[in-house]
Design an enzyme around this catalytic site. Structure first.
Site: not given
Length: 497
Positions: A190, A439, A464
């Site tokens: 991320s 995602d 993710h």
């Protein structure tokens, strides 16, 4: 680790901010965002039986880029270390470095099993560095209230300062361990994945390579469409069930209309088991938006507990709840059942507090970053979107930034973004970009190979940073293959080193 209520954030991952617009109001959703449950948060401490790491602190410089007297102030930066499998400096055994995200570093360490799973194979030392202004790595005497008090103190919270922190800390650590020749590989998911990629680009003499998982380094203004985020979420739900998609799509106006009717708010409160405190139509819409967004983001193929306890393939489970014939034409019952997959899969929550603003993972600083440099336009929704149609509106961003003018073009200027293939092919090397196409953040990710050493791994069914999660016996074949390819590439980097 059980998940209770989580505040604003994430966080907006990422506020990597999303705005769902109904006809009457903006509903902000952040990554992560509030996870409003009745139960209390249980944190796993560093002295837990898992023995995953030891907690240490490093005296870090406040400002790496100026020579003003205040720049020489210091703070205690936390990092976690595991040397269980390390082969030691004599063998130039590698160091696996996690570039910390926007929150308590323990939370990320406990959810980054890839490094722990592969430490024995590579005889690697594991280091997780906490990002400044998060968790316990708080400048200005360790006082969060002071550190977050105004733009003058928060001005030291930026991605460039964080990267300089990581370079300084890991260099000092290597010297102290007499391991100056041990190669460093950066890992991150991320925002942490963005930092891992940028760390390799900005400090190639410190890290020989980086695994950047679900890193939307292209998710900025004039680089990625502000509609890509919600389009992917829409596709996730619609691919499971057309009826599921249509029910959610039609629900926004239905809920708003009901909220404006006499007795409507009380009916909504009871239908969704909202605790007996203030409720508004906007708060409920935000609460539901959170469930749809973060379930799509973490649509993992195995049970998970990253944001909230959830079953495998939670989007599918949500759509099963909506398609359940037992609920007939009761839209509220359908939505409540679907939302419970995210908020109450364990069945222990008796009601949901929409006013809970607690922040157990220490994610509050992201509001500043999302205001100043991390301008990720994710709030646009077209007519086909599962969310109400809307345009992303940058002009509203500056009003909440403590008087500081945002710099939407700074990140692409500092790290690159325009003509990314040409630039990285000429000047970059040894980066793996992983993206799962379920995602929504993959819309701002690198999804095609750039060179022989800057490669992408794209998983159609991936969510993710699913590749960084602990491996389990239930993992599907495609996920095992993703991880094996990553391991093979990293092994090649180390062999060449």
């Amino acid at each position: 680790m059980e998940t209770g209520s989580m505040s604003l954030w994430f966080l907006l991952l990422f506020s990597l901010q999303v705005f769902v617009i109904s006809s009457a109001h903006f509903v902000p959703i952040r990554f992560p965002t509030p996870i409003t449950q009745f139960q209390a948060e249980k944190k796993v401490s560093v002295s837990s039986p898992t023995g995953l790491y030891k907690e240490k602190f490093f005296t870090q410089l406040l400002d790496h880029f100026n020579f003003n007297p205040q720049s020489y102030q210091t703070f205690q930066q936390r990092y976690l270390i595991n040397d269980t499998f390390w082969g030691g400096p004599e063998k130039n055994a590698p160091i696996f470095l996690y570039t910390g995200n926007e929150g308590d570093i323990e939370w990320f360490a406990q959810n980054t099993g890839f490094m722990f799973d592969n430490a024995p194979r590579f005889k690697a030392l594991l280091v997780f560095i906490e990002h400044r202004f998060y968790g316990e790595s708080m400048p200005f005497g360790g006082d969060k209230d002071v550190a977050y008090s105004n733009a003058s103190t928060l001005g030291y919270l930026s991605s460039t300062q964080a990267l300089a922190d990581y370079a300084t800390l890991v260099t000092d650590l290597k010297n102290n361990l007499s391991a100056t020749d041990s190669p460093v590989v950066a890992f991150g998911g991320s925002y942490g994945g963005m930092l891992a990629a940028w760390f390799r680009l900005k400090y190639p003499h410190v890290a020989i390579g980086a695994l950047a998982s679900s890193a939307p380094i292209l998710g900025f203004v004039n680089l990625t469409s502000p509609y890509s985020f919600t389009r992917i979420i829409t596709k996730d739900f619609r691919s499971e069930s057309e009826n599921c998609y249509q029910v959610i799509k039609a629900s926004w106006q239905q809920i708003e209309d009901m909220a404006n009717q006499k007795g409507g708010l009380e009916k909504l409160r009871k239908s969704f088991k909202i605790c007996k405190n203030y409720i508004s139509g906007g708060a409920l819409l935000s609460w539901l938006s959170t469930a749809w967004v973060y379930t799509a983001m973490t649509d993992y193929p195995t049970p998970s507990n990253f944001l909230n306890p959830m079953p495998a393939y939670p989007v599918k489970q949500m759509c099963k709840a909506i398609d359940d014939p037992v609920t007939g034409n009761d839209t509220l019952a359908k939505l409540s059942g679907a939302a419970s997959v995210y908020y109450n899969y364990t069945g222990t929550a008796t009601c949901f507090d929409l006013n809970d603003t607690s922040d157990p993972h220490g994610l509050g600083g992201w509001s500043w970053q999302a205001c100043t440099e991390m301008i990720l336009p994710t709030g646009g929704s077209d007519e086909e979107s599962i969310f109400p149609a809307s345009n992303w509106n940058y002009s509203q961003r500056p009003s909440s930034c403590l008087g500081v003018e945002p710099r939407p073009d700074w990140i692409p200027t500092e790290f690159g973004g325009h003509n990314i293939k040409r630039v990285l092919k000429r000047f970059g090397s040894n980066i793996i970009f992983f993206n799962g196409l379920r995602d929504p953040w993959s819309g701002g990710g690198v999804v095609s190979d750039i060179s022989k050493s800057i490669v992408t791994i794209v998983a159609e069914k991936g969510a993710h940073h699913v590749d960084l999660r602990f491996a389990t016996s239930e993992d599907p074949t495609w996920l095992r293959q993703v991880r094996q390819r990553e391991v093979t590439i990293i092994a090649q980097w180390l062999s060449e080193y």
